[in-house]
Structures are given as C-alpha cells and as structure tokens.
Design an enzyme around this catalytic site. Sequence first.
Site, PDB file in Angstrom:
ATOM      1  N   GLY A 126      57.080 -58.821  19.615  1.00  0.00           N
ATOM      2  CA  GLY A 126      57.622 -59.566  18.482  1.00  0.00           C
ATOM      3  C   GLY A 126      59.062 -59.254  18.157  1.00  0.00           C
ATOM      4  CB  ILE A 335      69.811 -72.967  54.676  1.00  0.00           C
ATOM      5  CG1 ILE A 335      71.256 -73.181  54.186  1.00  0.00           C
ATOM      6  CG2 ILE A 335      69.783 -72.692  56.179  1.00  0.00           C
ATOM      7  CD1 ILE A 335      72.132 -71.954  54.247  1.00  0.00           C
ATOM      8  N   GLY A 338      62.271 -77.975  53.701  1.00  0.00           N
ATOM      9  CA  GLY A 338      60.934 -77.974  53.122  1.00  0.00           C
ATOM     10  C   GLY A 338      60.115 -76.768  53.534  1.00  0.00           C
ATOM     11  CD  GLU A 361      66.905 -51.926  32.670  1.00  0.00           C
ATOM     12  OE1 GLU A 361      66.842 -52.101  31.437  1.00  0.00           O
ATOM     13  OE2 GLU A 361      66.357 -50.969  33.222  1.00  0.00           O
ATOM     14  N   GLY A 362      67.990 -56.790  30.482  1.00  0.00           N
ATOM     15  CA  GLY A 362      68.739 -57.691  29.618  1.00  0.00           C
ATOM     16  C   GLY A 362      69.174 -58.956  30.331  1.00  0.00           C
TER      17      GLY A 362
END
Length: 389
Positions: A126, A335, A338, A361-362
């Site tokens: 939270g 490159i 598919g 780490e942010g």
Amino acid sequence: MTREERFPQLREQVERWVEGPGERWAERIEETGEVPEELWAELNSLGFLRIAAPREYGGAGLGFARWMELMEVFSRSHGSVRMIVHVVNGIWRSMDGHASDEQRKRFVIPSVTGEIKIAFTLTEPGNGTGADITTSVVREGDTYYLSGRKHLITFGMRCDYYLLAARVEGSSGHEGTVALLVPRDAAGLTAEDTSNTMGVTGTDHASLTFDRTPVPVDHRLGAEGQGLEVFLGGFLTPSRISVAMSCVGLAQRAQSLAIDYARSRVTFGKSLTQRQAIQFMLAENAADIEAARQLVLHAARRFEEGADDASLQSSMAKMHAVTMLTNVTDKALQIHGGLGYWKSQKIERVYRDARAQRFEEGTNEVQKAVVFRELLQRAAADDTEGTAR
C-alpha cells in the site's frame, strides 16, 4: 599474483560457466519453473556468491568496478542466476555499515559464506519504498513486536532471515525507522508464495504478513531512526549500478542471439545480414550497448571512489541502461521475426527477463525524480558558492 593480475582468469572462469553449466541450468529452470538448491550450492562452491565481499569476510575482495564487469557476464545467463548473484553479492554491504561486531559474526559473514540466506524486505503493497512505510514495531523490554505487510520479496520463501524496514509505532518520515533481521520461522509471520511471474522464472517471491511477530532488539542494525539509512544508503546506490549493468549484459545476450539468427536466416536468397534494415538495427544496438556500458562503469568507479555524485550517477546509469535494454531487446526480437515469439527460442526468455529491469530498484520515473532533485541541489549550491565569492 595480485587481484588485478588474476582478474582475466576469473572473468574467463565466469564466462565458461555462463556459457556451459549456466546455460544448462537455464534450460532446467525454464522446464521446471524452479531454482533448485543445488544451483545455489554450485554458485557458492565456485565462490561466485562472495566475489565482491572483503577477504576478511571470506570473499574475493574484488573492487566494485571490476565486479561490475563480471556482473555483465553473469547477466547474459538466466534471469534467476543473475538475481541470486546480484543480491547475495550486495546484501552484506547493506548490513555491514551498521552491524556490531557480534552481528557481523552472526549475520554478515555467514551471509557471505553461504551459511544463511537473507532477503531484502522493504516494499509494501500500500506504499512506495521509502519514508512512507507503515509496517511498525512496538518495543516491550528487549523485544520488538512487528505488525504489517510486505510484498514482492525476492527469496522470501527460501531465506533464513528477512532484512526488514519498519518504523516505531507513532513515528513518521525517516524518524523512528528501524532495520531488523527477522527470522523466517518467527511466530506470527505468514509467507505466501507469489512466484508466478512473467520472467525471471524460478526466483521465489513472497507476500508477508506480520501479526505481533517477536523480534529481539539485538537483531536491529544501527539505532532507531537509521532504518532507511541501512536500506537506501548501504544498498541502493551500488544495487542500482548492478541492475544497470545487468541491463547491459542482458542486452548483449539479445544482440548476440540476433546476430546469430540474422547470419543463418535466409530470405529470397539472401541472409538477413545482407538487408540494410537489419544492418542498421544491429549497428544501433551495438552503439547503444557500449554507451550504456561506459556510463555504468563510470558510475561504478564514482561509487568505488566514494564520490559525492555516486547516487546521481547510479540513477542516470540505471535510467539510461533500462531504456537501452528496452530498445535493444525489441529490435532483437523483431529480427527473429515471428519465430522469436516462440518459447523454443532463447530470445523469448531474454525478452521476458528484460521487462523486470524496468522496475527493479526503482522505475525510470523514480530515477528521473532522483536525478532532477540532485541537479536542483547542485544548482542551488553553485548559486550559494557564487554569491559567497
């Protein structure tokens, strides 16, 4: 022979392991979805989990910038291998600056030698990951009673201790924050396995709930009010640099896979390497990877020197390297056409693992805020210095 003279041999050893046993471990992890304890044991027996730690702690004593060169190599392996090596080689640093002699013997050195596993435990569901933490403790005699929740805790299911940030109940901001080593089997602690992630398969993650979990006061690192210093000061700057170098290593792996595929894939009688569009993609990737590598190494050297701009450099390196990795892996997958979308292709795993670096780490948004704040502080300091003159 000095450490510097031995470094080429060490690098060659790491490269051989990553390309041989490391790749076989990667295949096993992807097949089973789990990282077995045997992999931890193998990494420990090879000394790979204590390369960055001081010799007096049982480590190799390698300088930080040199360690980052090896981090790039490890990061070409599976995401979970990289995560183990990254965390274990860094978490001792977070504890060491605030540990007593007794705590150093009890926690820091055993974490270096592999006798215990310690999980970095800061993030809450939270809140952010700073002064707004709400997990709290109440002290009664020689015991803290811990209540609250943590989530996204790497190695949270297999660790022996949580290096956990909390605050003394009723405090706010940095004031009253504490860093505690909480035993994994402590009473009132519930750990839920939340390891079903997009990439970095096999690294266990946990959501934790604490209900008046008792923690001895002598498990506190530093004083009350220094909790976030342990986390943000001792760990975050070098860890951001390490994550940035992880981006470089992962991008280099994607680039190598793309080159190999482009050389072998033939369309309309020509290999992809004869197509100018593909040539330009690979050339751009090479330049972007090298630019990021040099920025990260610069940040590593500034940290090693104890420079006052090390935090700024770490955020710039991480911000730039993440953007580079996003672009490089996208082109590498393109490159492959598919076929790159199939799990049978190694680029598919690399592409998934790369996405995790964008928040570890942010996020880049956090890094930009850090860089701007530092720039503003430096501008104000320059104004003050100019006025004084």
